[in-house]
Design an enzyme around this catalytic site. Structure first.
Site, PDB file in Angstrom:
ATOM      1  N   TYR A 106       0.820  -1.224   0.000  1.00  0.00           N
ATOM      2  CA  TYR A 106       0.000   0.000   0.000  1.00  0.00           C
ATOM      3  C   TYR A 106       0.847   1.264   0.000  1.00  0.00           C
ATOM      4  O   TYR A 106       0.510   2.265  -0.611  1.00  0.00           O
ATOM      5  CB  TYR A 106      -0.957   0.009   1.192  1.00  0.00           C
ATOM      6  CG  TYR A 106      -2.175  -0.832   0.945  1.00  0.00           C
ATOM      7  CD1 TYR A 106      -3.002  -0.581  -0.156  1.00  0.00           C
ATOM      8  CD2 TYR A 106      -2.497  -1.906   1.775  1.00  0.00           C
ATOM      9  CE1 TYR A 106      -4.110  -1.365  -0.408  1.00  0.00           C
ATOM     10  CE2 TYR A 106      -3.604  -2.690   1.530  1.00  0.00           C
ATOM     11  CZ  TYR A 106      -4.420  -2.418   0.430  1.00  0.00           C
ATOM     12  OH  TYR A 106      -5.501  -3.194   0.173  1.00  0.00           O
ATOM     13  N   GLU A 208       0.813 -30.639  10.252  1.00  0.00           N
ATOM     14  CA  GLU A 208       0.339 -29.710   9.206  1.00  0.00           C
ATOM     15  C   GLU A 208      -0.987 -29.073   9.602  1.00  0.00           C
ATOM     16  O   GLU A 208      -1.202 -27.886   9.414  1.00  0.00           O
ATOM     17  CB  GLU A 208       0.192 -30.489   7.876  1.00  0.00           C
ATOM     18  CG  GLU A 208      -0.465 -29.689   6.778  1.00  0.00           C
ATOM     19  CD  GLU A 208      -1.096 -30.592   5.699  1.00  0.00           C
ATOM     20  OE1 GLU A 208      -0.809 -31.786   5.657  1.00  0.00           O
ATOM     21  OE2 GLU A 208      -1.885 -30.062   4.911  1.00  0.00           O
ATOM     22  N   ASP A 260      -1.177 -34.688   5.631  1.00  0.00           N
ATOM     23  CA  ASP A 260      -2.125 -35.529   4.914  1.00  0.00           C
ATOM     24  C   ASP A 260      -1.359 -36.486   4.023  1.00  0.00           C
ATOM     25  O   ASP A 260      -0.244 -36.192   3.593  1.00  0.00           O
ATOM     26  CB  ASP A 260      -3.043 -34.681   4.012  1.00  0.00           C
ATOM     27  CG  ASP A 260      -4.061 -33.901   4.827  1.00  0.00           C
ATOM     28  OD1 ASP A 260      -4.258 -34.228   6.024  1.00  0.00           O
ATOM     29  OD2 ASP A 260      -4.659 -32.956   4.265  1.00  0.00           O
TER      30      ASP A 260
END
Lengths: 390, 520
Positions: A106, A208, A260
């Site tokens: 910004y 995770e 996973d």
């Protein structure tokens, strides 16, 4: 956002970063004043210049460089953006600020109005449009100056958390990470400014998934097994990776990762271990080459005759817990299979199993079989028998 | 040499031409009005530029009365030409085929007939005489005539004649006719004709007031005149049976060897004798006594006689680069203009010169195919474009993409063929036939011009790319300067100036004088 107070380590970091920035960009000013076209010579951050170092077991930036010359049509805009970003970072360092990358975006974003020739029509162009543009030049500046953003006191939104018997000094406070209640310590964006004061743990377990981390935390897994429990809550950010690396390197604690059981989970592990392709220039400081992949493995689900390994799930449980792999999972697995750092027999076996079965499994499914199964059998047993992949 | 010394001669009755008015372009009121304007303007231009006078031509058409088939119009054309001596005026304007013969000169009018046809047509359709006012050059007097044609006898009838003092030393000719016409249907043609004439004659000032009260002035933009067309004897290779018969009839009592020497270019005593020897004709035989058979053999021999100089071209009036580019610039205001004049060439015993001009970009309108302006002997050819040799060459031999031109493009192609004999196609005299020699010259001239245009387009494209590049980079200069000034506390203006210098030093065709030209 001006800091009214800064710790000593902060001040030192600022001065060091300011000095390097000042030195590195002085070449540009000198060129201009001498009447020569200014340019920056930067190491390429491309896949082709990302090298896997089998010795260090790290994904590193190669030696190929490119010239970002102001007079080069294709590079002029990037050149301008790089200098603009450098000046913003320089100013915020001088002012004792801690901008986030979004703040920097910004702060630098504004409109350039110019006259097209020969039509003289007014054109408008923003210094940058998307944050991806300003993020990209931040990465270029890190590579160009060899100073990481954390060392320039740039904060990014960090989501990593940690609990365990560990005392640290952050700023001027000493924090006991075993006294966080049901919460956890949010790993700060500048993990290098943390000092380890005291530790009582045997290993680090990186989860995770944030939800599974919380479950293990509430049942006191880390107390029972003398672990330091960390979550990256998805793709690991830089601070989490650096923090885990320091735990391994400085406290000599082995690091186990659970994700996973699908190509995305495997890749998250590899980011901890070897580094990521986009941020390969930081691997040497962020990666933990000794990190061990504990699971969830395909062979945990189906067992393996070759490894003489029995499955953790029954036929019935498999039916309930596994999910059919999608087309993009298959595609990703095939890519992974070709990465040099997945070329070991053990990994090829897991990936081939995935490609044969075409199914995946989330860690939550193991917790679903029973939290106790996960915390008191699956994890300790696999560590005990050494069923991990390095 | 003035027009009157060319040996005028009455030959053929006015009646014949009236009955065959289509031949001369007077087939209907619209066409007749256009043809009247055209013939008078062409006479005016011939009467000025051939004598070294920069033409000033004033044209006006006024509607006197509307009738179902069009209207009655007063047509006035005035010039500052040499002015015909008064004693020749009646014949020049009111006796058909009063003209020079047997010598060739490149001129606009084809038979020296046009103005007379206009007078005749006016007389037939309105019954009104022609007013002709002449002030010959350096004459102390101005002579005014009212003329009619005695159609049966083909003789001028002078209705009135007056003389006034030429107080201001004027010279020129004014012709006023009252004629049947159709302005609304001729309007577009007449404007197109005048505009195209103004393009090829930028050394002329042409003013035109139309019946609706509009006035348009094409100003003179160049003071250079084309070289005057001069008379030349025909070339032996260009002879035909009829012409040769006319010649020997006129010189019937002279020995044929003398007739040949006097009547053809490049033929002296030796050549004349060798031609006659080859044709097996006694050189001493009286010209008038040649049999038809002998005339035929003589023509054939002359046409094929090798050992004679090629036709001379130095008497042709071509325009040249300066005039063509001035004309194109004046009317189209293009960004690129080019003109080329080919070396003289010859077809069938006639010398000719091909010229081509190109105008590109600027105010030239975008067109799907090039706007072709065809001229022959400085006359604009407006019709029958499709059957003209120029269009044939453009369609069959030119691939514009080779020259980096993609249509629609702002492209005008001007072609000018000048010759003592233009090989027109058909009676309309609006299209030039595809004579191979002319075709080849046209093709070469067009290619040559397009090659110039191509390098201009490529150069320009490079320039545009460079300008674009310069702007792309220059617009970032203040940003870079400000950024550096924040780190090094140097005046950003100083950095900007340096950066602009560095950028400019790398630009070849374009410089940014001041950053404020780019940065807003």
């Amino acid at each position: 956002m001006t800091a009214v107070y800064s710790s000593k380590v902060d001040l030192q970091a600022r001065e060091k970063a300011l000095k390097i920035l000042y030195e590195k960009f002085r070449e540009v000013l000198k060129s201009i004043m001498d009447g020569n076209p200014p340019k920056l010579v930067i190491k390429k951050r491309t896949l082709s210049n990302t090298v896997y170092d089998p010795e260090k077991k790290l994904l590193l930036l190669g030696d190929a460089t490119f010239e970002r010359s102001f007079l080069d049509l294709r590079e002029a805009r990037k050149f301008m953006q790089t200098l603009l970003m450098a000046s913003i970072i320089y100013e915020s360092l001088t002012n004792g600020e801690y901008p986030t990358i979004r703040d920097l975006y910004y702060r630098g974003k504004h409109t350039i109005r110019y006259r097209k020739l020969p039509s003289k029509a007014i054109g408008e162009e923003n210094t940058w449009e998307e944050q991806s543009e300003s993020d990209s030049v931040i990465r270029d500046i890190e590579v160009f100056t060899n100073v990481l953003r954390e060392e320039m006191l740039i904060l990014s939104k960090e989501k990593g958390k940690v609990v365990g018997e560990l005392k640290i000094r952050s700023g001027d406070d000493v924090i006991d990470l075993s006294k966080m209640g049901h919460g956890a310590y949010a790993i700060e964006p500048t993990p290098d400014l943390i000092e380890f004061v005291d530790v009582n743990a045997e290993f680090v377990l990186v989860i995770e998934k944030d939800a599974v981390f919380q479950q293990l935390h509430r049942i006191g897994f880390w107390k029972k097994y003398r672990a330091i429990l960390v979550t990256s809550a998805g793709q690991p950010d830089r601070a989490t990776r650096r923090f885990v690396r320091r735990l391994n390197e400085e406290l000599k604690l082995p690091v186990y990762v659970i994700s996973d059981s699908d190509p995305y989970g495997y890749y998250i592990y590899s980011v901890f271990k070897t580094g990521s392709i986009t941020l390969s220039y930081e691997s040497e400081r962020l990666a933990t080459p000794q990190a061990r992949f504990l699971g969830v493995m395909m062979t945990d689900i189906f067992g393996s005759d070759k490894l003489r390994k029995k499955p953790y799930l029954t036929e019935e449980e498999r039916k309930n817990f596994i999910i059919k792999a999608k087309e993009r999972d298959i595609k990703r697995a095939k890519e992974l299979r070709e990465y040099p750092w997945f070329k070991s027999d053990r990994w090829q076996l897991e990936i081939d199993e995935f490609l044969t079965r075409k199914v995946k499994l989330e860690i939550e499914a193991l917790a679903g079989k029973g939290l106790k199964f996960l915390s008191d059998r699956y994890i300790p047993e696999k560590i005990e028998v050494g069923d991990w992949i390095v | 040499m003035t027009a009157v010394e060319e040996g005028f001669k009455a030959i053929s009755p006015a009646e014949f031409f009236y009955k065959n008015k289509e031949l001369a372009g007077f087939s209907n009121p619209a066409r007749a009005l256009y043809q009247t304007i055209r013939e008078l303007i062409e006479n005016s231009l011939d009467a000025t530029e051939n004598y070294g006078i920069l033409p000033t031509v004033k044209v006006s058409i006024r509607e006197l009365e509307k009738i179902p088939e069009g209207g009655y119009y007063e047509v006035v054309v005035e010039d500052n030409g040499v002015g015909i001596p008064p004693k020749y005026v009646p014949q020049a304007f009111a006796q058909l085929l009063f003209s020079s013969k047997y010598v060739l000169r490149q001129s606009r009018g084809m038979f020296g007939l046009g103005a007379k046809m206009a007078v005749l047509y006016a007389q037939i359709t309105t019954g009104q005489p022609a007013d002709v006012i002449v002030a010959p050059i350096k004459s102390k007097h101005i002579y005014s005539f009212k003329l009619k044609i005695d159609i049966k006898e083909n003789k001028p009838v002078i209705l009135s004649f007056s003389v006034t003092s030429n107080l201001h030393g004027k010279h020129g000719t004014l012709v006023r006719l009252v004629t049947l016409g159709d302005w609304s249907r001729a309007k577009q043609r007449i404007y197109e004709y005048i505009k195209r004439t103004a393009i090829i004659a930028p050394y002329a000032e042409i003013g035109f007031r139309d019946p609706e009260g509009n006035y348009i002035l094409f100003e003179r933009v160049i003071d250079k005149l084309p070289p005057p067309a001069r008379e030349i004897l025909p070339h032996p290779h260009g002879v035909d049976i009829e012409t040769l018969k006319d010649i020997i009839r006129a010189k019937a009592s002279k020995p044929i060897v003398e007739t040949l020497k006097e009547s053809f270019q490049g033929v002296g005593e030796t050549t004349a004798r060798r031609i006659l020897e080859e044709a097996k004709i006694d050189p001493g035989k009286k010209s008038g006594e040649l049999t038809d058979m002998e005339v035929e053999v003589l023509v054939k021999t002359m046409k094929n006689f090798k050992d004679v100089k090629p036709p001379r071209a130095d008497y042709l009036s071509y325009l040249g680069n300066e005039i063509i580019t001035a004309g194109l610039n004046k009317v189209f205001e293009p960004e690129f203009v080019y003109a080329t004049t080919r070396k003289p060439s010859v077809y069938e015993g006639h010398a000719f010169i091909v010229e081509v001009g190109l105008a590109y970009g600027g105010k030239v309108p975008l067109v799907e195919k090039p706007l072709v302006l065809r001229y022959a002997n400085k006359i604009p050819l407006l019709y029958d474009e499709g059957s003209d040799v120029v269009i044939k060459v453009l369609n069959e031999s030119i691939d514009f993409s080779v020259y980096e031109i993609e249509f629609p493009a702002p492209l005008v192609i001007l072609t000018h063929i000048c010759s003592t004999k233009i090989p027109y196609k058909g009676v309309g005299k609006e299209a030039v036939a595809d004579v191979p020699e002319i075709e080849k010259e046209l093709e070469n001239a067009i290619r040559d011009s397009l090659r110039e245009l191509r390098s201009y387009i490529l150069r320009k494209r490079k320039e545009m790319e460079e300008i674009e590049k310069a702007v792309t980079i220059a617009k970032y200069i203040p940003e870079v300067a400000n950024s550096l000034s924040k780190i090094y506390k140097v005046d950003p203006r100083e950095i900007s100036v340096k950066l602009l210098e560095i950028l400019n030093s790398r630009l070849k065709t374009f410089k940014i004088d001041d950053l404020s030209n780019v940065v807003v």
